[in-house]
Motif scaffolding. Structure first.
Motif, PDB file in Angstrom:
ATOM      1  N   THR A  63       0.791  -1.233   0.000  1.00  0.00           N
ATOM      2  CA  THR A  63       0.000   0.000   0.000  1.00  0.00           C
ATOM      3  C   THR A  63       0.823   1.282   0.000  1.00  0.00           C
ATOM      4  O   THR A  63       0.245   2.371  -0.042  1.00  0.00           O
ATOM      5  CB  THR A  63      -0.978   0.029   1.194  1.00  0.00           C
ATOM      6  OG1 THR A  63      -0.228   0.020   2.413  1.00  0.00           O
ATOM      7  CG2 THR A  63      -1.920  -1.154   1.160  1.00  0.00           C
ATOM      8  N   SER A  69      -7.261   2.833  -4.361  1.00  0.00           N
ATOM      9  CA  SER A  69      -8.335   2.073  -5.009  1.00  0.00           C
ATOM     10  C   SER A  69      -8.026   0.574  -5.075  1.00  0.00           C
ATOM     11  O   SER A  69      -8.930  -0.240  -5.281  1.00  0.00           O
ATOM     12  CB  SER A  69      -8.566   2.603  -6.432  1.00  0.00           C
ATOM     13  OG  SER A  69      -7.382   2.496  -7.212  1.00  0.00           O
ATOM     14  N   TYR A  71      -6.441  -1.115  -2.501  1.00  0.00           N
ATOM     15  CA  TYR A  71      -6.206  -1.667  -1.160  1.00  0.00           C
ATOM     16  C   TYR A  71      -7.185  -2.795  -0.825  1.00  0.00           C
ATOM     17  O   TYR A  71      -6.803  -3.816  -0.246  1.00  0.00           O
ATOM     18  CB  TYR A  71      -6.300  -0.584  -0.097  1.00  0.00           C
ATOM     19  CG  TYR A  71      -5.223   0.486  -0.147  1.00  0.00           C
ATOM     20  CD1 TYR A  71      -4.209   0.452  -1.097  1.00  0.00           C
ATOM     21  CD2 TYR A  71      -5.239   1.543   0.766  1.00  0.00           C
ATOM     22  CE1 TYR A  71      -3.236   1.438  -1.144  1.00  0.00           C
ATOM     23  CE2 TYR A  71      -4.258   2.525   0.734  1.00  0.00           C
ATOM     24  CZ  TYR A  71      -3.261   2.474  -0.224  1.00  0.00           C
ATOM     25  OH  TYR A  71      -2.303   3.455  -0.261  1.00  0.00           O
ATOM     26  N   THR A  72      -8.453  -2.595  -1.160  1.00  0.00           N
ATOM     27  CA  THR A  72      -9.457  -3.611  -0.825  1.00  0.00           C
ATOM     28  C   THR A  72      -9.164  -4.913  -1.553  1.00  0.00           C
ATOM     29  O   THR A  72      -9.278  -6.007  -0.969  1.00  0.00           O
ATOM     30  CB  THR A  72     -10.869  -3.110  -1.172  1.00  0.00           C
ATOM     31  OG1 THR A  72     -11.143  -1.932  -0.399  1.00  0.00           O
ATOM     32  CG2 THR A  72     -11.913  -4.168  -0.839  1.00  0.00           C
ATOM     33  N   ARG A  73      -8.764  -4.832  -2.809  1.00  0.00           N
ATOM     34  CA  ARG A  73      -8.422  -6.048  -3.559  1.00  0.00           C
ATOM     35  C   ARG A  73      -7.229  -6.758  -2.920  1.00  0.00           C
ATOM     36  O   ARG A  73      -7.212  -7.992  -2.810  1.00  0.00           O
ATOM     37  CB  ARG A  73      -8.116  -5.710  -5.020  1.00  0.00           C
ATOM     38  CG  ARG A  73      -7.580  -6.910  -5.792  1.00  0.00           C
ATOM     39  CD  ARG A  73      -7.513  -6.658  -7.283  1.00  0.00           C
ATOM     40  NE  ARG A  73      -6.733  -7.682  -7.969  1.00  0.00           N
ATOM     41  CZ  ARG A  73      -7.129  -8.930  -8.171  1.00  0.00           C
ATOM     42  NH1 ARG A  73      -8.310  -9.328  -7.735  1.00  0.00           N
ATOM     43  NH2 ARG A  73      -6.361  -9.792  -8.809  1.00  0.00           N
ATOM     44  N   ALA A  75      -6.393  -6.670   0.185  1.00  0.00           N
ATOM     45  CA  ALA A  75      -6.890  -7.297   1.415  1.00  0.00           C
ATOM     46  C   ALA A  75      -7.661  -8.583   1.098  1.00  0.00           C
ATOM     47  O   ALA A  75      -7.565  -9.574   1.834  1.00  0.00           O
ATOM     48  CB  ALA A  75      -7.772  -6.316   2.178  1.00  0.00           C
ATOM     49  N   ASP A  76      -8.407  -8.574   0.008  1.00  0.00           N
ATOM     50  CA  ASP A  76      -9.135  -9.782  -0.412  1.00  0.00           C
ATOM     51  C   ASP A  76      -8.168 -10.927  -0.705  1.00  0.00           C
ATOM     52  O   ASP A  76      -8.407 -12.078  -0.326  1.00  0.00           O
ATOM     53  CB  ASP A  76      -9.977  -9.497  -1.653  1.00  0.00           C
ATOM     54  CG  ASP A  76     -11.173  -8.594  -1.374  1.00  0.00           C
ATOM     55  OD1 ASP A  76     -11.540  -8.455  -0.185  1.00  0.00           O
ATOM     56  OD2 ASP A  76     -11.719  -8.027  -2.340  1.00  0.00           O
ATOM     57  N   ASN A  96      -2.677  -0.229   7.696  1.00  0.00           N
ATOM     58  CA  ASN A  96      -3.544  -0.634   6.591  1.00  0.00           C
ATOM     59  C   ASN A  96      -3.940  -2.102   6.674  1.00  0.00           C
ATOM     60  O   ASN A  96      -5.074  -2.460   6.336  1.00  0.00           O
ATOM     61  CB  ASN A  96      -2.876  -0.335   5.247  1.00  0.00           C
ATOM     62  CG  ASN A  96      -3.030   1.127   4.849  1.00  0.00           C
ATOM     63  OD1 ASN A  96      -3.969   1.788   5.271  1.00  0.00           O
ATOM     64  ND2 ASN A  96      -2.109   1.628   4.049  1.00  0.00           N
ATOM     65  N   LYS A  99      -6.618  -2.147   9.327  1.00  0.00           N
ATOM     66  CA  LYS A  99      -7.824  -1.465   8.863  1.00  0.00           C
ATOM     67  C   LYS A  99      -8.624  -2.334   7.895  1.00  0.00           C
ATOM     68  O   LYS A  99      -9.861  -2.442   8.002  1.00  0.00           O
ATOM     69  CB  LYS A  99      -7.444  -0.148   8.182  1.00  0.00           C
ATOM     70  CG  LYS A  99      -8.634   0.608   7.593  1.00  0.00           C
ATOM     71  CD  LYS A  99      -8.178   1.892   6.915  1.00  0.00           C
ATOM     72  CE  LYS A  99      -9.370   2.640   6.301  1.00  0.00           C
ATOM     73  NZ  LYS A  99      -8.938   3.880   5.613  1.00  0.00           N
ATOM     74  N   TYR A 100      -7.944  -2.974   6.951  1.00  0.00           N
ATOM     75  CA  TYR A 100      -8.648  -3.695   5.891  1.00  0.00           C
ATOM     76  C   TYR A 100      -8.905  -5.169   6.208  1.00  0.00           C
ATOM     77  O   TYR A 100      -9.788  -5.777   5.603  1.00  0.00           O
ATOM     78  CB  TYR A 100      -7.869  -3.566   4.573  1.00  0.00           C
ATOM     79  CG  TYR A 100      -7.997  -2.188   3.969  1.00  0.00           C
ATOM     80  CD1 TYR A 100      -9.052  -1.880   3.128  1.00  0.00           C
ATOM     81  CD2 TYR A 100      -7.080  -1.186   4.259  1.00  0.00           C
ATOM     82  CE1 TYR A 100      -9.188  -0.608   2.581  1.00  0.00           C
ATOM     83  CE2 TYR A 100      -7.205   0.086   3.723  1.00  0.00           C
ATOM     84  CZ  TYR A 100      -8.264   0.366   2.887  1.00  0.00           C
ATOM     85  OH  TYR A 100      -8.399   1.638   2.368  1.00  0.00           O
ATOM     86  N   ARG A 104     -12.625  -8.320   9.390  1.00  0.00           N
ATOM     87  CA  ARG A 104     -12.933  -9.663   8.896  1.00  0.00           C
ATOM     88  C   ARG A 104     -12.375 -10.744   9.825  1.00  0.00           C
ATOM     89  O   ARG A 104     -13.053 -11.724  10.139  1.00  0.00           O
ATOM     90  CB  ARG A 104     -12.346  -9.849   7.494  1.00  0.00           C
ATOM     91  CG  ARG A 104     -13.319  -9.454   6.396  1.00  0.00           C
ATOM     92  CD  ARG A 104     -12.820  -9.931   5.052  1.00  0.00           C
ATOM     93  NE  ARG A 104     -12.088  -8.877   4.363  1.00  0.00           N
ATOM     94  CZ  ARG A 104     -11.713  -8.945   3.100  1.00  0.00           C
ATOM     95  NH1 ARG A 104     -11.969 -10.024   2.388  1.00  0.00           N
ATOM     96  NH2 ARG A 104     -11.065  -7.959   2.532  1.00  0.00           N
TER      97      ARG A 104
END
Length: 328
Positions: A63, A69, A71-73, A75-76, A96, A99-100, A104
């Motif tokens: 990160t 844009s 970051y979520t991917r 994390a996935d 980060n 956070k992400y 979960r």
């Protein structure tokens, strides 16, 4: 495809270790990338404590270099690795990752240890029943007081430079409290958060003209050029060291060196990793994360570059010199 190969390799290794009864698997999710000096340092600390008895598997969210844009991917992908390898414990490196992934992982039975966290962990919606770890607090006030001693007889204005990334914002929030200027022991301390490389260069070059007696280089890893391309961190710190008209200091060990900053009272990633590793050891031995309160990482050490001290003709007071560690 690369992630599938990495997961398959991890599974084969874990199976071999399990057959021989050697180790539990620990997944380490790094907010940043493998070449980032802070990550290298705290991973060394983790290896010191856990590496001989457990298998450490790493995932980098990257990160510092990727746009928000993505970051979520990232994390996935990290969570997918978690599901595939089913580690005995997860370590989340820096804000980060917490956070992400924290929310979960809060819904799973897996114990989690975090490290390098600048924000309040509860701000990320985590469950303290299965999470604990090590907080990171840059030593700004104490560092500034020591800098004013080194630059006696008078340091009137000091400029602190950070990039505009998420970690930078959380790092300075408590000290500056949404202000751009504070007073510490008679020194006016200004904060400038910069996104673009040209602005960073101009700010450094004009430091003396704008009345600053020194600068502190905070974080600089998310700076981009005018085309939006990431500027390599080493290029930023080397250019800053060469072109600053006033002495440069640092808050972190990775900013200190011959073509970097003078140093100061700094934080070490290795000590953060070791403290997180010790917490992980307790959990892997059967203790619940809820029984282990979060701790603030080591209070910092004096660390200086000998060549930078010579360049800026700074002589350390004896009380500091005798406690300090040194690099070239």
């Amino acid at each position: 495809m690369k992630l599938k190969i990495a997961i398959l390799s991890c599974l084969i290794l874990i199976t071999m270790l399990s057959v021989h009864g050697l180790a539990k698997t620990v997944l380490v999710v790094e907010s940043y990338h493998a070449e980032y000096p802070w990550d290298i340092s705290y991973k060394k600390g983790l290896e010191n404590i856990l590496g001989k008895t457990h298998e450490l598997v790493f995932f980098q969210m990257d990160t510092k270099r990727l746009p928000p844009s993505r970051y979520t991917r990232q994390a996935d992908l990290a969570y997918r690795m978690y599901e595939e390898i089913q580690p005995a414990l997860v370590i989340l490196g820096d804000d980060n990752a917490l956070k992400y992934l924290g929310p979960r992982l809060s819904k799973t039975p897996s114990p989690v240890v975090y490290l390098g966290i600048n924000n309040n962990p509860r701000a990320y919606g985590i469950n303290p029943a299965n999470m604990t770890g090590v907080l990171e607090r840059p030593l700004m006030k104490r560092s500034i007081i020591y800098m004013s001693e080194l630059l006696a007889p008078r340091l009137e204005k000091l400029l602190i430079l950070f990039d505009s990334g998420f970690t930078s914002k959380t790092s300075v929030r408590e000290f500056f409290n949404d202000r751009n200027s504070v007073n510490v022991a008679g020194v006016r301390v200004d904060l400038k958060m910069i996104a673009k490389w040209t602005e960073w260069q101009q700010t450094v070059k004009n430091a003396w003209k704008n009345g600053y007696g020194a600068i502190v280089v905070g974080l600089y890893q998310t700076i981009t050029d005018e085309d939006g391309e990431h500027v390599p961190a080493l290029k930023v710190i080397n250019w800053t060291s060469k072109n600053t008209p006033v002495p440069p200091f640092g808050f972190w060990d990775f900013t200190v060196g011959a073509e970097k900053t003078i140093g100061g009272l700094v934080l070490f990633g290795e000590s953060q990793g070791e403290e997180a590793g010790k917490i992980a050891q307790k959990i892997l031995s059967g203790k619940s994360p809820a029984q282990i309160p979060p701790v603030i990482g080591q209070k910092g050490r004096f660390f200086f570059s000998r060549s930078q001290l010579e360049k800026w003709q700074i002589t350390l007071p004896e009380k500091i010199a005798e406690k300090a560690d040194y690099t070239r």
